[in-house]
Design an enzyme around this catalytic site. Structure first.
Site, mmCIF file in Angstrom:
data_model
loop_
_atom_site.group_PDB
_atom_site.id
_atom_site.type_symbol
_atom_site.label_atom_id
_atom_site.label_comp_id
_atom_site.label_asym_id
_atom_site.label_seq_id
_atom_site.Cartn_x
_atom_site.Cartn_y
_atom_site.Cartn_z
ATOM 1 N N HIS A 1 0.843 -1.081 0.062
ATOM 2 C CA HIS A 1 0.134 -0.080 0.001
ATOM 3 C C HIS A 1 0.856 1.267 0.179
ATOM 4 O O HIS A 1 0.313 2.396 -0.173
ATOM 5 C CB HIS A 1 -0.806 0.026 1.058
ATOM 6 C CG HIS A 1 -1.989 -0.971 1.143
ATOM 7 N ND1 HIS A 1 -2.909 -1.172 -0.004
ATOM 8 C CD2 HIS A 1 -2.343 -1.985 1.894
ATOM 9 C CE1 HIS A 1 -3.733 -2.119 0.327
ATOM 10 N NE2 HIS A 1 -3.516 -2.567 1.451
ATOM 11 N N ASP B 1 -2.600 -10.465 -2.876
ATOM 12 C CA ASP B 1 -3.484 -9.993 -1.553
ATOM 13 C C ASP B 1 -4.876 -9.340 -1.812
ATOM 14 O O ASP B 1 -5.144 -9.203 -2.944
ATOM 15 C CB ASP B 1 -2.671 -8.805 -0.927
ATOM 16 C CG ASP B 1 -2.999 -8.289 0.262
ATOM 17 O OD1 ASP B 1 -2.211 -8.525 1.318
ATOM 18 O OD2 ASP B 1 -4.061 -7.545 0.576
ATOM 19 N N HIS C 1 -6.297 -7.000 -0.757
ATOM 20 C CA HIS C 1 -6.571 -5.460 -1.066
ATOM 21 C C HIS C 1 -5.566 -5.271 -2.103
ATOM 22 O O HIS C 1 -4.574 -5.773 -2.620
ATOM 23 C CB HIS C 1 -6.062 -4.974 0.138
ATOM 24 C CG HIS C 1 -6.903 -5.243 1.288
ATOM 25 N ND1 HIS C 1 -6.045 -6.169 2.102
ATOM 26 C CD2 HIS C 1 -7.819 -4.854 2.112
ATOM 27 C CE1 HIS C 1 -7.207 -6.437 3.241
ATOM 28 N NE2 HIS C 1 -8.241 -5.334 3.239
ATOM 29 N N ASP D 1 -4.729 -12.758 2.777
ATOM 30 C CA ASP D 1 -6.206 -12.417 3.251
ATOM 31 C C ASP D 1 -7.350 -12.610 2.409
ATOM 32 O O ASP D 1 -8.570 -12.230 2.599
ATOM 33 C CB ASP D 1 -6.188 -10.986 3.997
ATOM 34 C CG ASP D 1 -5.107 -9.850 2.836
ATOM 35 O OD1 ASP D 1 -4.948 -10.384 1.781
ATOM 36 O OD2 ASP D 1 -4.926 -8.813 3.114
HETATM 37 ZN ZN LIG Z 1 -4.226 -7.059 2.339
#
Ligand SMILES: [Zn+2]
Length: 308
Positions: free
Chosen positions: A125, A162, A164, A245
């Site tokens: 991120h 991931d 996200h 995740d």
């Molecule tokens: Zn994540």
């Protein structure tokens, strides 16, 4: 296959507030599962300290200085709404970068066919000038540029499964066609980016997944979008932003993968690494917040890396 594992006790000393999902127990759970006899052949190496100068491959110096100045002498300091630093966080961050770069060295010099880096904090991120989403600096992006600068890699692919979207990696390589960024992720979900029409210089491939997506749709996204992009790009190195995740047990998202899906996806990327990249594959831990889902998924992932 020679598979190397990097980890380091300093990664347990990046302390987050009570109840924070990105916690040291994540690495303890990974350590426990990889203690099994099935992983006896892993080449376990303590991560070397990183070279701070390599952070500049992906981030400007004033931003690096700003993050460093935010590290507290005691207690916990807030970097953004959900990203915090403790006194040892800087050393953890630098060592995570050192491990990722060393992994790149290993696959280019033939010391290992592939490497898994069990480090925290995660990195995907972190944008050029923004630390966010538990991430300080973008470890995968730094490692990709390191491969280009130190080992003459012309094309590096970063595949991010991931749950996200890796907004940071996308931001850093947005106008850089020498790096392919492919991501499967839940949408809508934090951080809000990752739509199909975000394509950068034609080097960004986003495969957003609706909440409650399971194995079949995930594998179809991989087969129809990620793998063809890799074949077309023919990378010299594949880096995986390996967050776990998207596992059905994870509390932060609503994608329903099992450890078998991570086993399968790992195998698919290994085939592409064999075809295009001289087997060179470096996998960097990102998210994964249910300790059992994380441990089982890492076991499946690393088991596949070792078996080929
Ligand atoms: Zn994540």
């Amino acid at each position: 296959m020679t598979t190397r594992l990097y980890t380091h006790p300093i990664f347990l000393e990046h302390i987050t507030p009570p109840g924070h999902p990105e916690r040291p127990d994540r690495l303890r759970a990974i350590e426990r599962v990889l203690d099994d006899e099935a992983f006896a052949a892993l080449d376990r190496v303590k991560a070397p300290e990183g070279d701070e100068a390599t952070i500049l491959y992906a981030h400007p110096a004033d931003f690096v200085a700003r993050v460093r100045a935010a590290i507290p002498d005691e207690g916990i300091a807030r970097i953004d709404a959900d990203t915090t630093a403790s006194p040892k966080s800087w050393q953890a961050v630098i060592t995570a970068i050192g491990a990722a770069n060393a992994a790149v060295d290993d696959v280019f010099t033939g010391r290992a066919d592939n490497v898994f880096v069990a480090a925290r904090p995660p990195g995907h991120h972190a944008e050029k000038t923004t630390a966010m989403g538990f991430c300080f600096f973008n470890t995968a992006a730094i490692a990709a540029r390191y491969a280009q600068k130190k080992h003459g890699a012309e094309r590096v692919a970063v595949v991010d499964w991931d749950v996200h979207h890796g907004n940071g990696t996308q931001d850093i390589f947005w106008d850089d066609p020498s790096v392919l960024y492919c991501s499967t992720h839940q949408m809508p979900l934090y951080p809000g980016t990752g739509a199909k029409n975000e394509t950068g210089a034609g080097n960004i491939v986003n495969a957003p997944l609706a909440p409650q997506t399971g194995s079949e749709v995930f594998r179809d996204a991989f087969l129809s979008r990620v793998l063809p992009a890799l074949d077309n790009f023919a990378p010299d190195l594949i880096i995986i932003s390996a967050g776990f995740d998207a596992h059905h047990r994870d509390p932060l998202a609503e994608i329903n993968l099992t450890e078998d899906d991570f086993d399968w996806a790992t195998g698919q990327l290994m085939q592409r690494a064999t075809r295009h990249s001289g087997n060179r594959l470096v996998s960097l831990l990102e998210g994964g917040y249910d300790l059992q889902g994380l441990a089982f998924s890492v076991a499946a992932h690393v088991g596949r890396l070792m078996k080929g």
